[in-house]
Design an enzyme around this catalytic site. Structure first.
Site, mmCIF file in Angstrom:
data_model
loop_
_atom_site.group_PDB
_atom_site.id
_atom_site.type_symbol
_atom_site.label_atom_id
_atom_site.label_comp_id
_atom_site.label_asym_id
_atom_site.label_seq_id
_atom_site.Cartn_x
_atom_site.Cartn_y
_atom_site.Cartn_z
ATOM 1 N N ASP A 13 3.276 5.014 12.784
ATOM 2 C CA ASP A 13 4.073 5.693 13.812
ATOM 3 C C ASP A 13 5.167 4.794 14.393
ATOM 4 O O ASP A 13 5.521 4.904 15.561
ATOM 5 C CB ASP A 13 3.174 6.214 14.958
ATOM 6 N N LYS A 16 9.247 5.199 11.076
ATOM 7 C CA LYS A 16 9.729 4.989 9.701
ATOM 8 C C LYS A 16 10.519 6.191 9.202
ATOM 9 O O LYS A 16 11.484 6.036 8.471
ATOM 10 C CB LYS A 16 8.553 4.725 8.747
ATOM 11 N N GLY A 40 2.782 11.519 8.983
ATOM 12 C CA GLY A 40 3.599 12.521 9.657
ATOM 13 C C GLY A 40 4.910 11.875 10.033
ATOM 14 O O GLY A 40 5.000 11.174 11.025
ATOM 15 N N HIS A 41 5.914 12.065 9.201
ATOM 16 C CA HIS A 41 7.218 11.462 9.472
ATOM 17 C C HIS A 41 8.104 12.475 10.179
ATOM 18 O O HIS A 41 8.409 13.527 9.640
ATOM 19 C CB HIS A 41 7.860 10.971 8.169
ATOM 20 N N GLN A 224 1.959 5.057 7.172
ATOM 21 C CA GLN A 224 1.085 4.222 8.010
ATOM 22 C C GLN A 224 1.725 2.843 8.246
ATOM 23 O O GLN A 224 2.938 2.746 8.204
ATOM 24 C CB GLN A 224 -0.325 4.093 7.410
HETATM 25 P P1 IMP Z 1 -7.085 8.303 7.457
HETATM 26 O O1 IMP Z 1 -5.857 7.702 6.881
HETATM 27 O O2 IMP Z 1 -6.959 9.768 7.771
HETATM 28 O O3 IMP Z 1 -8.323 7.972 6.673
HETATM 29 O O4 IMP Z 1 -7.331 7.604 8.905
HETATM 30 C C1 IMP Z 1 -7.653 6.217 9.036
HETATM 31 C C2 IMP Z 1 -6.953 5.612 10.249
HETATM 32 O O5 IMP Z 1 -5.549 5.549 10.007
HETATM 33 C C3 IMP Z 1 -7.122 6.418 11.544
HETATM 34 O O6 IMP Z 1 -7.175 5.507 12.627
HETATM 35 C C4 IMP Z 1 -5.857 7.235 11.615
HETATM 36 O O7 IMP Z 1 -5.534 7.605 12.932
HETATM 37 C C5 IMP Z 1 -4.856 6.232 11.049
HETATM 38 N N1 IMP Z 1 -3.690 6.886 10.435
HETATM 39 C C6 IMP Z 1 -3.640 7.553 9.273
HETATM 40 N N2 IMP Z 1 -2.396 7.991 9.026
HETATM 41 C C7 IMP Z 1 -1.642 7.594 10.054
HETATM 42 C C8 IMP Z 1 -0.255 7.702 10.348
HETATM 43 O O8 IMP Z 1 0.551 8.270 9.585
HETATM 44 N N3 IMP Z 1 0.160 7.138 11.517
HETATM 45 C C9 IMP Z 1 -0.704 6.481 12.329
HETATM 46 N N4 IMP Z 1 -1.988 6.335 12.101
HETATM 47 C C10 IMP Z 1 -2.457 6.873 10.964
#
Ligand code: IMP
Length: 426
Positions: A13, A16, A40-41, A224
């Site tokens: 977040d 990007k 989520g961009h 991420q």
């Molecule tokens: P997962 O990727 O859904 O398995 O989540 C694992 C961790 O990564 C959690 O803490 C999510 O909140 C975090 N996470 C996954 N995708 C994003 C993103 O695009 N932005 C911020 N945090 C993310």
């Protein structure tokens, strides 16, 4: 530009999406290399806001070729819905979006497993996005995954699904105590989405090889951030892939020597969504204030993000791992009203000063930040378009960040719009 990787230097977040959208204007190809529908961009173009989960952010420029690389995990439902939604907003992707046949497919049993696994962990849950990301990568590495290429032959696809369901059914019923996913459900969804997906599936390795050989400009888009990287992040509170620069190679099939630049994206402060330590987290009242000011709610899940001051120790770890040639600092304008701004320059742990980000989660959970204070500039920055338009104290802050992490700041974002950006070399 020729081949530039864009990576997040914090916990995701970082903004990007906006930086990629900006750089995509100068690129020919835009490639997503890891993660999946968890990303989520958010990109604002004119009065329209787009939230992209799987489709590369380059899609918002006409004529760019977009690739979902082999390192991504693709949920066909999410992809088709996103493509249709973009088309309804006048952004047709016909003929310019390709999905690697090596990319792994997220199926309904992965999503259910993600939820069931989190529920089972109780208080120790990771706080995942419930998009099935971890279970899809687990199957990939367990060598029972299903790849996009398998979808092209219904017999192959259904045979592999049936084989997997045997084990999944057992786990759902006997370990997680939830309803298993049926083959009928999967087949119905397959028949619905396949006619739309089929034409997009391709061997993208030679496509990218040829693009680079022809001197095309390629942008590799990370999702991420470094502190969520499965190797370098705050394990186990991480995502299941490598958002870092190495992931850009394994997730696209481009060779290391093709990469000519790396833009590290950092928010002017820090946020984190989901569980896991955030050393510079603000106390409740200030946290709420910054969250509201920065509109810090997840683009995928709508969850409130925790907020904190800029953490130079964490970003330095990201710099070590990714070697960015440029730093893009986003959301500077959110700090416009602050009297004083803190930056974490080291951690204190059991009376010792730490300058390197600790690898032990138990240590990260118990560090105390050591801050350097910067005076606020107390002026709006959103109208600034050149370095010299910025207030002196905002420049000092940016120069301070640049010095602390050892990377020149070349992009500063001062608002959500494309044009609310400064291109600069500090
Ligand atoms: P997962 O990727 O859904 O398995 O989540 C694992 C961790 O990564 C959690 O803490 C999510 O909140 C975090 N996470 C996954 N995708 C994003 C993103 O695009 N932005 C911020 N945090 C993310």
């Amino acid at each position: 530009m020729p081949v530039t990787v864009v990576v997040g230097t914090q916990w995701g977040d970082e903004g990007k999406g906006k930086v990629i959208d900006l750089l995509a204007g100068e690129a020919d190809w835009v490639v997503r290399y890891q993660g999946g529908g968890n990303a989520g961009h958010t990109v604002k173009v004119g009065d329209r806001q787009y939230v992209l989960h799987l489709v590369p952010s380059g899609v918002l420029h006409d004529g760019k070729t977009c690739v979902i690389g082999n390192g991504v995990v693709v949920d066909p439902e999410v992809l088709v819905e996103e493509v249709d939604d973009l088309a309804s907003k006048g952004r047709s992707l016909d003929g310019r979006l390709f999905v690697s046949d090596l990319a792994h497919v997220t199926l309904p049993y992965h999503r259910r497993m993600d939820e069931a696994h989190e529920a089972k962990r109780g208080a120790g849950k990771i706080g995942t996005t419930h998009r099935g990301i971890g279970p899809t990568y687990a199957d990939k590495f367990g060598r029972v995954g299903i790849r996009m290429g398998d979808l092209l032959d219904p017999d192959v696809f259904l045979r592999k699904v049936r084989r997997n369901l045997e084990e999944k059914d057992y786990l759902f019923r006997n370990f997680y105590n939830v309803e298993p996913v049926t083959i009928g459900e999967i087949e119905a969804s397959y028949r619905k989405y396949m006619p739309r997906l089929g034409p997009m599936i391709a061997d993208t390795v030679p496509m990218l090889r040829d693009a680079v050989a022809q001197g095309r400009r390629v942008l590799l888009e990370g999702a991420q951030g470094t502190l969520l990287d499965v190797d370098f992040g705050t394990y186990p509170y991480v995502t299941a892939s490598n958002p870092t620069v190495g992931g850009a190679l394994t997730g696209s099939g481009l060779p290391a020597m093709a990469v000519t630049g790396c833009v590290g994206v950092a928010k002017a402060y820090t946020t984190r969504v989901g569980a896991g330590p955030l050393p510079t987290a603000l106390p409740d009242e200030e946290d709420e204030k910054l969250r509201v000011l920065g509109r810090e709610y997840g683009a995928t899940t709508g969850r409130a993000r925790r907020t904190g001051w800029f953490d130079a120790v964490a970003v330095r770890r990201a710099v070590a791992v990714n070697g960015p040639t440029d730093l893009a600092v986003t959301k500077l304008d959110i700090l416009d009203t602050m009297d004083r701004i803190q930056v974490c320059v080291a951690y204190e742990y059991k009376g010792r000063k730490l300058v390197e980000f600790p690898n032990s989660i138990e240590v990260v959970e118990n560090v105390k930040p050591v801050y350097r204070e910067f005076p606020g500039w107390k002026q709006p920055t959103t109208g600034a378009r050149r370095w010299d338009d910025l207030p002196g104290r905002a420049k000092e802050y940016l120069e301070g960040l640049s010095g602390l992490v050892g990377v020149p700041v070349t992009i500063v974002s001062v608002g959500p719009e494309r044009n609310e950006t400064i291109r600069v070399r500090v």
